[in-house]
Motif scaffolding. Structure first.
Motif, PDB file in Angstrom:
ATOM      1  N   LYS A 226       0.850  -1.186   0.000  1.00  0.00           N
ATOM      2  CA  LYS A 226       0.000   0.000   0.000  1.00  0.00           C
ATOM      3  C   LYS A 226       0.893   1.247   0.000  1.00  0.00           C
ATOM      4  CE  LYS A 226      -4.169  -1.954   0.795  1.00  0.00           C
ATOM      5  NZ  LYS A 226      -5.394  -1.710   0.006  1.00  0.00           N
ATOM      6  N   VAL A 227       0.785   2.042  -1.069  1.00  0.00           N
ATOM      7  CA  VAL A 227       1.633   3.219  -1.238  1.00  0.00           C
ATOM      8  C   VAL A 227       0.759   4.469  -1.293  1.00  0.00           C
ATOM      9  CG1 VAL A 227       3.368   4.358  -2.674  1.00  0.00           C
ATOM     10  CG2 VAL A 227       3.319   1.846  -2.516  1.00  0.00           C
ATOM     11  N   GLY A 228       1.023   5.417  -0.412  1.00  0.00           N
ATOM     12  CA  GLY A 228       0.327   6.693  -0.461  1.00  0.00           C
ATOM     13  C   GLY A 228       1.028   7.631  -1.425  1.00  0.00           C
ATOM     14  N   TYR A 229       0.247   8.374  -2.197  1.00  0.00           N
ATOM     15  CA  TYR A 229       0.784   9.395  -3.102  1.00  0.00           C
ATOM     16  C   TYR A 229       0.196  10.739  -2.697  1.00  0.00           C
ATOM     17  CZ  TYR A 229       1.407  12.296  -7.265  1.00  0.00           C
ATOM     18  OH  TYR A 229       1.720  13.326  -8.113  1.00  0.00           O
ATOM     19  N   PHE A 230       1.073  11.721  -2.465  1.00  0.00           N
ATOM     20  CA  PHE A 230       0.657  13.021  -1.940  1.00  0.00           C
ATOM     21  C   PHE A 230       1.355  14.108  -2.740  1.00  0.00           C
ATOM     22  CE2 PHE A 230       1.342  16.476   1.279  1.00  0.00           C
ATOM     23  CZ  PHE A 230       0.019  16.779   1.542  1.00  0.00           C
ATOM     24  N   ALA A 231       0.601  14.815  -3.603  1.00  0.00           N
ATOM     25  CA  ALA A 231       1.143  15.908  -4.410  1.00  0.00           C
ATOM     26  C   ALA A 231       0.830  17.227  -3.721  1.00  0.00           C
ATOM     27  CB  ALA A 231       0.550  15.885  -5.811  1.00  0.00           C
ATOM     28  N   PHE A 232       1.884  17.946  -3.326  1.00  0.00           N
ATOM     29  CA  PHE A 232       1.740  19.182  -2.557  1.00  0.00           C
ATOM     30  C   PHE A 232       2.387  20.319  -3.337  1.00  0.00           C
ATOM     31  CE2 PHE A 232       2.413  21.711   1.480  1.00  0.00           C
ATOM     32  CZ  PHE A 232       1.074  21.763   1.830  1.00  0.00           C
ATOM     33  N   SER A 233       1.606  21.351  -3.660  1.00  0.00           N
ATOM     34  CA  SER A 233       2.064  22.372  -4.598  1.00  0.00           C
ATOM     35  C   SER A 233       2.652  23.616  -3.947  1.00  0.00           C
ATOM     36  CB  SER A 233       0.903  22.796  -5.498  1.00  0.00           C
ATOM     37  OG  SER A 233      -0.128  23.392  -4.733  1.00  0.00           O
ATOM     38  N   ARG A 234       2.286  23.923  -2.710  1.00  0.00           N
ATOM     39  CA  ARG A 234       2.757  25.163  -2.079  1.00  0.00           C
ATOM     40  C   ARG A 234       2.567  25.067  -0.568  1.00  0.00           C
ATOM     41  NH1 ARG A 234       2.928  30.367  -4.139  1.00  0.00           N
ATOM     42  NH2 ARG A 234       3.928  29.257  -5.845  1.00  0.00           N
ATOM     43  N   PHE A 235       3.569  25.470   0.192  1.00  0.00           N
ATOM     44  CA  PHE A 235       3.446  25.480   1.650  1.00  0.00           C
ATOM     45  C   PHE A 235       2.748  26.766   2.070  1.00  0.00           C
ATOM     46  CE2 PHE A 235       6.722  22.309   1.107  1.00  0.00           C
ATOM     47  CZ  PHE A 235       6.411  21.374   2.079  1.00  0.00           C
ATOM     48  N   GLY A 434      -0.110  11.417  -9.980  1.00  0.00           N
ATOM     49  CA  GLY A 434      -0.566  10.163  -9.394  1.00  0.00           C
ATOM     50  C   GLY A 434      -0.787   9.045 -10.383  1.00  0.00           C
ATOM     51  N   ASP A 435      -0.487   9.264 -11.661  1.00  0.00           N
ATOM     52  CA  ASP A 435      -0.606   8.208 -12.669  1.00  0.00           C
ATOM     53  C   ASP A 435       0.559   7.233 -12.471  1.00  0.00           C
ATOM     54  OD1 ASP A 435      -0.520   6.599 -14.967  1.00  0.00           O
ATOM     55  OD2 ASP A 435      -1.267   8.210 -16.258  1.00  0.00           O
ATOM     56  N   ALA A 442       6.457   6.152 -11.494  1.00  0.00           N
ATOM     57  CA  ALA A 442       6.676   4.749 -11.852  1.00  0.00           C
ATOM     58  C   ALA A 442       8.006   4.238 -11.323  1.00  0.00           C
ATOM     59  CB  ALA A 442       6.615   4.585 -13.371  1.00  0.00           C
ATOM     60  N   ARG A 443       9.037   5.087 -11.352  1.00  0.00           N
ATOM     61  CA  ARG A 443      10.339   4.678 -10.824  1.00  0.00           C
ATOM     62  C   ARG A 443      10.262   4.414  -9.321  1.00  0.00           C
ATOM     63  NH1 ARG A 443      14.791   4.962 -14.729  1.00  0.00           N
ATOM     64  NH2 ARG A 443      13.781   5.763 -16.607  1.00  0.00           N
ATOM     65  N   ALA A 444       9.569   5.300  -8.606  1.00  0.00           N
ATOM     66  CA  ALA A 444       9.435   5.108  -7.166  1.00  0.00           C
ATOM     67  C   ALA A 444       8.679   3.824  -6.856  1.00  0.00           C
ATOM     68  CB  ALA A 444       8.729   6.314  -6.545  1.00  0.00           C
ATOM     69  N   LEU A 445       7.581   3.577  -7.575  1.00  0.00           N
ATOM     70  CA  LEU A 445       6.803   2.356  -7.349  1.00  0.00           C
ATOM     71  C   LEU A 445       7.635   1.112  -7.656  1.00  0.00           C
ATOM     72  CD1 LEU A 445       3.353   3.426  -8.869  1.00  0.00           C
ATOM     73  CD2 LEU A 445       3.899   3.125  -6.446  1.00  0.00           C
ATOM     74  N   ASN A 446       8.448   1.169  -8.693  1.00  0.00           N
ATOM     75  CA  ASN A 446       9.276   0.021  -9.058  1.00  0.00           C
ATOM     76  C   ASN A 446      10.323  -0.267  -7.980  1.00  0.00           C
ATOM     77  OD1 ASN A 446       9.682  -1.793 -11.555  1.00  0.00           O
ATOM     78  ND2 ASN A 446      11.783  -1.229 -11.001  1.00  0.00           N
ATOM     79  N   PHE A 447      10.880   0.814  -7.414  1.00  0.00           N
ATOM     80  CA  PHE A 447      11.865   0.638  -6.339  1.00  0.00           C
ATOM     81  C   PHE A 447      11.213   0.021  -5.106  1.00  0.00           C
ATOM     82  CE2 PHE A 447      14.704   1.726  -2.903  1.00  0.00           C
ATOM     83  CZ  PHE A 447      15.974   1.664  -3.476  1.00  0.00           C
ATOM     84  N   ILE A 448       9.994   0.461  -4.804  1.00  0.00           N
ATOM     85  CA  ILE A 448       9.256  -0.087  -3.663  1.00  0.00           C
ATOM     86  C   ILE A 448       8.995  -1.575  -3.854  1.00  0.00           C
ATOM     87  CG2 ILE A 448       6.999  -0.043  -2.518  1.00  0.00           C
ATOM     88  CD1 ILE A 448       7.034   3.031  -2.979  1.00  0.00           C
ATOM     89  N   ASP A 449       8.649  -1.975  -5.067  1.00  0.00           N
ATOM     90  CA  ASP A 449       8.331  -3.370  -5.361  1.00  0.00           C
ATOM     91  C   ASP A 449       9.564  -4.250  -5.547  1.00  0.00           C
ATOM     92  OD1 ASP A 449       5.692  -3.987  -5.124  1.00  0.00           O
ATOM     93  OD2 ASP A 449       5.200  -3.832  -7.242  1.00  0.00           O
TER      94      ASP A 449
END
Length: 499
Positions: A226-235, A434-435, A442-449
């Motif tokens: 289970k991988v959370g994806y969080f896109a944050f554009s501005r603090f 988030g695609d 995709a690279r991050a997901l591949n590293f996780i797997d």
């Protein structure tokens, strides 16, 4: 130990007060130029390298407006102190040499944006090929959002004129059209969606409430993680951002995520307090109460020598010492992550880099960066109002932030696979946030797997150093100057005196 003691009030009258662009009184401009120099001598992080008033002569700087003249002065001040490790000024900007990388003068725009109010089109642009201009992101609630623009849409014409590059330089006719459009109050766009349908939109600069969370979702990988994806554009400030951050992390907790990907690829920073809050969600419970970071001001401020600031702000002795600028973790939520993946680009700056740097030494497996070298800004500031009517805000690099390991060594940027672990990957603007097939995610997901960033059949966008790609980078860097904000601002850092 005092917490967040020196916070500057950015959200008061400066947000709505009328800001003058051009003073009719030349004497007033002289005083403003004098003030910039004198404040720099007092608060600038590298003030020990500044020359005398006579040698510097602040009144020699001119520009098309008062703000432009003041910015020219700030640019000159910023190039004086040399970083001995690089042989270049601490504020050297590789994309625009001779200008300040961090310090600037504005007329309230930064404070308004960080406060959570947008006043622009609500979209950004980037080239992926000389004839391929894409929508990079769209802010919800903005005019662009209301007109149906989405990330990845291709812009085929601006104001019915071609956007195809020939040189990618300032003098390129297409770039001049794009630059002029970004500086206007309204623009007509001809676009093609990712599915091939075409449409036309007229987008205006409007006021809207910024939602800093571009997207959040949970992905289940091929191996069931289970991988959370969080896109944050501005603090943005906490009053704007907190509820939206909480909503996302409540979902991640309910979903039982064990890995997290934080997308900061276009996040130029903002409120330090909000960066701290997000760090408190990500830190393990075992580090609760431990050191997050320290801020270091120049020797003059630490020695309580600040006569100019004292005229405008209420300051207690010792407010600028390191002891009173030490910030600890205060764990939020129940997530206990071993590592966090961050998606970054050259537009990732300041408060975003602060978050990454603060987490690197405290997560059991540290952080992983996927993308391009970040902006490189381990310093921050608070706004100093200039002029009797506070018509300008002066932001000088005023403090350096160092994490629990005493590190702030990313003036050259955070380099994935270099000074930070990870991998270089080009941004893929043809895919939505988030695609799972988007190149960086995709690279991050591949590293996780699979424990590797190598993905069969996946190549990075314009990865070869061809003449065209060098042109694209140059054009995109010029466009970014008009689109991005890079800053770490302390909201409410000093209490402004009333006159």
């Amino acid at each position: 130990m005092r917490k967040n003691l020196l916070y500057l009030l950015l959200l008061a009258v400066a947000f709505t007060s009328c800001k003058k662009d051009k003073n009719k009184d030349g004497d007033n401009l002289d005083l403003l130029r004098d003030s910039v120099y004198m404040y720099a001598k007092e608060v600038y992080l590298w003030n020990d390298g500044l020359p005398s008033t006579e040698a510097f002569n602040p009144r020699r700087f001119t520009g098309s407006s008062d703000r432009a003249a003041l910015q020219a002065e700030v640019d000159a001040l910023s190039q004086i102190k040399i970083n001995t490790s690089t042989g270049k000024p601490y504020e050297y900007d590789i994309n625009d040499p001779g200008t300040a990388k961090y310090s600037y003068v504005d007329e309230g725009q930064a404070a308004t944006s960080i406060g959570g109010t947008g006043g622009d089109f609500g979209f950004a642009l980037t080239y992926t090929a000389a004839d391929d201009l894409r929508i990079r992101y769209v802010y919800p609630g903005s005019s662009a959002s209301q007109q149906g623009l989405t990330r990845g849409d291709r812009v085929t014409a601006i104001n019915d004129q071609s956007v195809t590059l020939t040189t990618g330089t300032n003098s390129d006719p297409a770039f001049q059209r794009v630059s002029s459009a970004l500086g206007s109050s309204s623009v007509k766009l001809n676009l093609t969606r990712r599915n091939g349908t075409t449409y036309t939109a007229t987008v205006a600069k409007t006021s809207y409430t910024i939602n800093p969370v571009a997207k959040f979702t949970t992905i289940t990988t091929n191996t069931g993680k289970k991988v959370g994806y969080f896109a944050f554009s501005r603090f943005t400030v906490m009053s704007n951002a907190k509820a939206k951050i909480d909503e996302a992390f409540n979902k991640f907790t309910a979903d039982g995520i064990t890995e997290l990907v934080v997308d900061l690829r276009y996040n130029g920073g903002g409120a330090v307090e909000t960066s701290q809050y997000l760090a408190n969600y990500l830190v393990p419970s075992s580090r609760n109460g431990g050191l997050m970071f320290n801020e270091y001001f120049n020797t003059k401020l630490q020695s309580n020598i600040y006569p100019l600031l004292a005229r405008k702000f209420k300051i207690d002795p010792g407010d600028f010492t390191t002891a009173n600028n030490t910030f600890n973790f205060s764990k939020v939520g129940s997530l206990n992550l071993n590592r966090v993946f961050f998606l970054v680009t050259g537009s990732t700056a300041s408060a975003s880099e602060l978050l990454i740097n603060n987490l690197q030494p405290v997560l059991p497996q540290g952080v992983q960066l996927v993308g391009k070298t970040s902006y490189g800004k381990p310093v921050g500031f608070f706004a100093i109002p200039l002029g009797n009517a506070s018509q300008f805000d002066l932001y000088l690099a005023e403090f350096e932030s160092r994490n629990a390991a005493g590190k702030a060594d990313f003036y050259q940027g955070m380099i994935p696979g270099g000074n930070f672990p990870g991998v270089i990957v080009e941004d893929d603007v043809t895919k939505d946030f988030g695609d799972p097939t988007e190149a960086m995610f995709a690279r991050a997901l591949n590293f996780i797997d699979k424990g590797t960033y190598t993905v069969a059949g996946l190549t990075s966008t314009f990865s070869e150093k061809t003449q065209e790609n060098q042109m694209l980078r140059k054009a995109n860097q010029l466009i970014d100057v008009k689109q991005q904000f890079n800053g770490a601002i302390h909201e409410g850092r000093l209490k402004r005196l009333k006159h």
